[in-house]
Write an enzyme that holds these catalytic residues in place. Structure first.
Site, PDB file in Angstrom:
ATOM      1  CB  CYS A  25      26.775   2.054 -32.024  1.00  0.00           C
ATOM      2  SG  CYS A  25      27.186   0.377 -31.471  1.00  0.00           S
ATOM      3  CG  HIS A  54      28.450   4.348 -28.885  1.00  0.00           C
ATOM      4  ND1 HIS A  54      27.569   3.529 -28.216  1.00  0.00           N
ATOM      5  CD2 HIS A  54      29.296   3.526 -29.565  1.00  0.00           C
ATOM      6  CE1 HIS A  54      27.859   2.272 -28.477  1.00  0.00           C
ATOM      7  NE2 HIS A  54      28.903   2.242 -29.289  1.00  0.00           N
ATOM      8  CG  ASN A  82      29.093  -1.195 -26.798  1.00  0.00           C
ATOM      9  OD1 ASN A  82      28.013  -0.673 -27.058  1.00  0.00           O
ATOM     10  ND2 ASN A  82      30.056  -1.305 -27.692  1.00  0.00           N
TER      11      ASN A  82
END
Length: 315
Positions: free
Chosen positions: A110, A242, A272
């Site tokens: 990520c 994030h 996500n």
């Protein structure tokens, strides 16, 4: 280094928490209470990380005041590739006829999108590039199982694209500093979350360990960049983290002393979206920066890794 334009692509299919309630027997509100996620987008038939990347660039060209002329560096960022040989970068080069540009694929989970910005900055600083196309695209649903009670409900699909240049663009966003670091020696490291295509796909083995390290490392990354640039948290208009879990974001905000209105959020409606989450959220929130105001981009990735970037709208 300057951001000239940005764009995004989100699949049409919306999957809400009722879907996961039917699969798992858990009440629908439980998912939002645990993660902050109300719904997420899922790629449709025929869509994949490559096609979503192309769509994000097309959106950039339709809505941004920029073009692909003189692109000499293409970086595709993802941990959920459609093809590891015909990568995002190579497909983009062919689709948009970007002759002679360097084309590469980057994956640090990520953190990949911010790592791609960091890499472009290094190419600019060395004089080996002057204009880059950076695209983050994640097809989480290709590798995840909706029936996985630990993490199946987290994942969304989507993509975002940026054009970066070594001279100012009309968007007037400057990347002042970047920092990335590998953290594989911490906690569960490479075993916290895995994505082995032939062995169960995307699986979160140690969610608590990931949670603890994500909270700690994203807050630490923010402080590092602020200290290095002689700024305080009070100088920052927006933090763009994030979008993994709202509880992680809340913990980081509390640690840094950030008011809720200074934290950029897309997790509630998008879930996500992996490394694309910071890119999508930046695209959606950049207009909120007034001249001279700062934004901090921070991410934590499985493996582990952390990354950050300090951005300012030109005074």
């Amino acid at each position: 280094m300057f951001i000239h334009a940005s764009g995004e692509y989100l699949p049409e299919r919306v999957v809400d928490n009722d879907y996961f309630s039917r699969l798992t027997g858990r009440p629908s509100p439980w998912f939002e209470q645990l993660t902050g996620i109300r719904q997420r987008r899922r790629a449709g038939e025929g869509e994949n990380a490559n096609s979503m990347a192309i769509a994000a660039v097309k959106h950039l060209l339709r809505t941004g005041d920029a073009n692909l002329e003189d692109i000499d560096l293409i970086i595709g960022a993802s941990y959920t590739p459609w093809d590891t040989i015909g990568t995002i970068a190579h497909v983009l080069q062919r689709e948009f006829s970007l002759a002679n540009a360097r084309a590469m694929y980057l994956s640090t989970a990520c953190s990949s999108f911010i790592d791609a910005i960091d890499m472009a900055s290094a190419y600019f600083a060395s004089g080996r590039s002057t204009k880059a196309l950076v695209v983050a695209s994640e097809h989480n649903s290709l590798y995840s199982s909706d029936g996985d009670e630990k993490s199946g409900h987290l994942w969304g699909d989507g993509a975002a694209a940026l054009i970066l240049g070594n001279t100012p663009g009309k968007l007037q966003l400057e990347v002042l500093d970047t920092h990335t670091v590998g953290l594989a020696d911490r906690g569960k490291g490479p075993f916290g979350i895995t994505m082995v295509p032939r062995d169960g796909g995307l699986v979160m083995h140690h969610g608590k360990d990931i949670f603890v390290h994500a909270c700690r490392e994203m807050a630490g990354m923010a402080r590092l960049l602020l200290e290095r640039n002689k700024l305080t948290v009070g100088d920052v208009r927006l933090v763009i983290p994030h979008q993994a879990n709202k509880r992680i974001i809340d913990s980081v905000a509390d640690d840094l002393g950030l008011a809720p209105q200074r934290v950029a959020l897309t997790i509630g409606e998008l879930g996500n979206t992996g490394c694309a989450s910071v890119a999508i959220t930046l695209h959606r929130y950049a207009h909120k920066l007034e001249p001279g105001e700062y934004a901090l981009l921070i991410a934590f990735g499985g493996g582990y890794s952390a990354a950050g970037a300090l951005v300012r709208r030109a005074p």
